[in-house]
Structure formats: structure tokens, C-alpha cells
Design an enzyme around this catalytic site. Structure first.
Site, PDB file in Angstrom:
ATOM      1  N   ASP A 133      83.389  23.410  32.855  1.00 43.13           N
ATOM      2  CA  ASP A 133      82.704  22.904  34.048  1.00 43.13           C
ATOM      3  C   ASP A 133      83.126  23.713  35.262  1.00 43.13           C
ATOM      4  O   ASP A 133      83.463  23.166  36.303  1.00 43.13           O
ATOM      5  CB  ASP A 133      83.061  21.409  34.232  1.00 43.13           C
ATOM      6  CG  ASP A 133      82.156  20.789  35.295  1.00 43.13           C
ATOM      7  OD1 ASP A 133      82.514  19.726  35.827  1.00 43.13           O
ATOM      8  OD2 ASP A 133      81.118  21.382  35.613  1.00 43.13           O
ATOM      9  N   LYS A 135      82.473  25.377  38.330  1.00 40.26           N
ATOM     10  CA  LYS A 135      81.410  25.549  39.332  1.00 40.26           C
ATOM     11  C   LYS A 135      82.078  25.568  40.691  1.00 40.26           C
ATOM     12  O   LYS A 135      83.240  25.135  40.824  1.00 40.26           O
ATOM     13  CB  LYS A 135      80.371  24.434  39.215  1.00 40.26           C
ATOM     14  CG  LYS A 135      80.894  23.034  39.277  1.00 40.26           C
ATOM     15  CD  LYS A 135      79.757  22.031  39.098  1.00 40.26           C
ATOM     16  CE  LYS A 135      80.273  20.629  39.269  1.00 40.26           C
ATOM     17  NZ  LYS A 135      80.127  19.814  38.095  1.00 40.26           N
ATOM     18  N   ASN A 138      84.497  22.973  41.865  1.00 36.75           N
ATOM     19  CA  ASN A 138      85.795  22.789  41.185  1.00 36.75           C
ATOM     20  C   ASN A 138      86.759  23.923  41.490  1.00 36.75           C
ATOM     21  O   ASN A 138      87.808  24.020  40.871  1.00 36.75           O
ATOM     22  CB  ASN A 138      85.592  22.717  39.667  1.00 36.75           C
ATOM     23  CG  ASN A 138      84.910  21.444  39.257  1.00 36.75           C
ATOM     24  OD1 ASN A 138      84.843  20.511  40.055  1.00 36.75           O
ATOM     25  ND2 ASN A 138      84.381  21.390  38.059  1.00 36.75           N
ATOM     26  N   ASP A 151      90.200  20.093  38.556  1.00 39.91           N
ATOM     27  CA  ASP A 151      89.348  19.118  37.888  1.00 39.91           C
ATOM     28  C   ASP A 151      89.017  19.476  36.449  1.00 39.91           C
ATOM     29  O   ASP A 151      87.895  19.878  36.134  1.00 39.91           O
ATOM     30  CB  ASP A 151      88.043  18.959  38.684  1.00 39.91           C
ATOM     31  CG  ASP A 151      87.420  17.595  38.379  1.00 39.91           C
ATOM     32  OD1 ASP A 151      86.228  17.415  38.624  1.00 39.91           O
ATOM     33  OD2 ASP A 151      88.162  16.738  37.861  1.00 39.91           O
ATOM     34  N   THR A 168      75.099  19.048  37.893  1.00 37.46           N
ATOM     35  CA  THR A 168      74.143  20.129  37.988  1.00 37.46           C
ATOM     36  C   THR A 168      74.077  20.907  36.669  1.00 37.46           C
ATOM     37  O   THR A 168      75.053  21.006  35.933  1.00 37.46           O
ATOM     38  CB  THR A 168      74.514  21.120  39.108  1.00 37.46           C
ATOM     39  OG1 THR A 168      73.565  22.174  39.080  1.00 37.46           O
ATOM     40  CG2 THR A 168      75.911  21.709  38.873  1.00 37.46           C
TER      41      THR A 168
END
Ligand SMILES: CC[C@@H](NC(=O)c1cc2[nH]nc(NC(=O)c3ccc(N4CCN(C)CC4)cc3)c2s1)c1ccccc1
Length: 276
Positions: A133, A135, A138, A151, A168
Site C-alpha cells: 500500500d 502511496k 503513507n 502505516d 484509491t
């Protein structure tokens, strides 16, 4: 032995940010005066969404990771309603904010962040951790502007099983969009998406609807706007990461040796170069 922390050990400061299941506050450990970020997660939220196994995994994973570009999790404690994660404080805040403020980043800054991410991911993959994840939200910056991945809520320890994702879709690799079993290479795809977004200010497969984004990802419908001006080497790196066949994506090692990275990335602590 790890000491037992409790809320009395901390003075809570201003709220720093909030996510779906909790909030993060600036905090200071009373005795040492050490500044940390305290992430507060509500137990009933965790129960409601049945996420305690995921939270436990985040805690186990992040506690075990030690890397200059991975945000430290120093420890945790809980009371009746809440779970508290004691996290490293990143003074610079979210990279996302910097990206939105400046629109897009210089090639030097973008290459430095991609090199830091490649090093952090190489370290995580060595530890059998796939973040999945990555992105801009984060990604945090410390007081020296050094990137920190935060995270790990969506990360998995070993070869991943099927998981539905929320949030997203822009960063999802094709194999995740197709909900196929996937492996470490999803993070390499995401580096391509991020590199594009750092340089152009928008993710490569952005579309009006989620369906259209899915379609663009599955087709790898990649095109480079004429402005801002981006070097051919940068486009080369992006094109070698946004490849549908995950086995054909540039490896993290090859990313760190790519001409665009070698020419533009500022390896702050040279020791990281030796780690290659
Ligand atoms: C990445 C999301 C995740 N966040 C963390 O875990 C987070 C962990 C962690 N450590 N340090 C942080 N620092 C900040 O959030 C921060 C924000 C703004 C700052 N500035 C504002 C502008 N100013 C000019 C400079 C200072 C400085 C630090 C955060 S966020 C999360 C997940 C779930 C629930 C809440 C938060």
C-alpha cells in the site's frame, strides 16, 4: 525486557493526522522528553471491521523492521477502548502535502525518493514483507527531508493471500486489480506509479471512474504529457516498471543502478550506497 507502557507515560500534543481507524497525535514521553507520534486506534472499529489480525500483523512487522527509510514502531499498549502505537515522529509530515503544494517534484528530488523507497522495499522484501500500500499518503518526511514509509496496515508477512483492498485504486498493480495471487513485484509496479506521480503531479492511470482506472491499469495505458519537461531516462525507468508481466518489471536492485537514479538521486548517507 520491554517495559509496559501506559498513557500516563506520555503528554499528548496536537493531532497530526487521521486515518480510517484512528488518529495520530504528537506526544512526549514524560521521563525522557522524547518526542513520538502516538497512533490511537479504537478497539470497536477493529472488531467491527474484523481487523485485529491485520493490526497484529502491522505491529509485529513494523516492530521488527529497522531501516532509515522505514518509520519505527517503538512499542504499544492498550486500555479498555483503545490500542496505542508508539511511532517514530516524522517532523516533515506527509510527502503528499509537499507534492500537492509544489504540483510536481524536481527530477533530483523524485529520484532521491525512488532510490530511498527501493532501498526500503529491498530491505522489507529481504524480511519477507510486502507493503502493498505504498502511496503518497503513507510516505512521511523526517527533519532532514528523508523519506519514511509509514502505516504497514496493509502489509503481509509472507507470500500474500487474496485480500480486498479499500481506498484509491491508482496504485494497484494489474495482478491485484485482477485479484490474482501476487508477490513482491507489486511494490515494483507501485514505484513506477509513484515515480510518474512525483514527476507529473498526477498518477499515470487516473480516470473519471474506478472502472476506467481499472481498465487503464489492465491495458497499461501509459502516456507521458508534454509538460512538465521530463528526461528520457526518467520515462525509461517508469516504462520498465509499469509492465503488466510482473516477472518483467525492473528489479529493486536494477532500479538503484538505473542511469536516471545514479545521475539524480542524492544518496544522503553514502553507506546506503554500499548496502546496494
Ligand atoms: C500514513 C497514515 C498514518 N499516519 C501515521 O501513522 C503517522 C505516523 C507519524 N509519525 N510522525 C508523523 N508526523 C506527522 O503526521 C506530521 C504531520 C504534519 C507535520 N507538519 C505540518 C506542516 N508543517 C509545516 C510542518 C510539520 C509534521 C508531522 C506521523 S503520521 C495513519 C494511519 C492511521 C491513522 C492515522 C494515521
Amino acid at each position: 525486557p520491554r517495559r509496559q507502557w501506559s498513557l500516563q507515560d506520555f503528554e499528548i500534543g496536537k493531532p497530526l493526522g487521521k486515518g480510517k481507524f484512528g488518529r495520530v497525535y504528537l506526544a512526549r514521553e514524560v521521563k525522557s522528553k522524547y518526542i513520538v507520534a502516538l497512533k490511537v486506534i479504537f478497539k470497536e472499529q477493529i472488531e467491527k471491521y474484523r481487523l485485529h489480525h491485520q493490526l497484529r500483523r502491522e505491529m509485529e512487522i513494523q516492530t521488527g523492521l529497522r531501516h532509515p527509510n522505514v518509520l519505527r514502531l517503538y512499542g504499544w499498549f492498550h486500555d479498555n477502548e483503545r490500542i496505542y502505537l508508539i511511532l517514530e515522529y516524522a517532523h516533515g509530515g506527509e510527502l503528499y502535502r509537499e507534492l500537492r503544494k509544489s504540483g510536481y517534484l524536481s527530477e533530483k528530488r523524485a529520484a532521491t525518493y525512488i532510490a530511498s523507497l527501493a532501498q526500503a522495499l529491498a530491505y522489507c522484501h529481504e524480511k519477507d514483507v510486502i507493503h502493498r500500500d505504498i502511496k503518497p499518503e503513507n510516505l512521511l518526511l523526517d527533519h532532514e527531508g528523508r523519506l519514511k514509509i509509514a502505516d504497514f496496515g496493509w502489509s503481509v508477512q509472507s507470500r500474500s493471500k487474496r485480500h480486498t483492498m479499500c481506498g484509491t485504486l491508482d496504485y494497484l498493480a494489474p495482478e491485484m486489480v485482477e485479484n490474482k495471487a501476487h508477490d513482491y513485484a507489486v511494490d515494483n509496479w507501485t514505484l513506477g506509479v509513484l515515480c510518474y506521480e512525483f514527476l507529473y503531479g498526477v498518477p499515470p492511470f487516473e480516470a473519471e471512474s474506478q472502472t476506467d482506472t481499472f481498465r487503464r491499469i489492465m491495458k497499461v495505458d501509459l502516456s507521458f504529457p508534454s509538460t512538465p519537461q521530463v528526461s528520457a531516462e526518467a520515462k525509461n525507468l517508469i516504462s520498465r516498471l509499469l509492465v503488466k508481466d510482473s516477472s518483467k518489471r525492473l528489479s529493486l536492485q536494477k532500479i538503484m543502478e538505473h542511469p536516471w537514479i545514479m545521475k539524480n538521486a542524492d544518496f544522503m548517507d553514502t553507506c546506503s550506497k554500499l548496502q546496494l
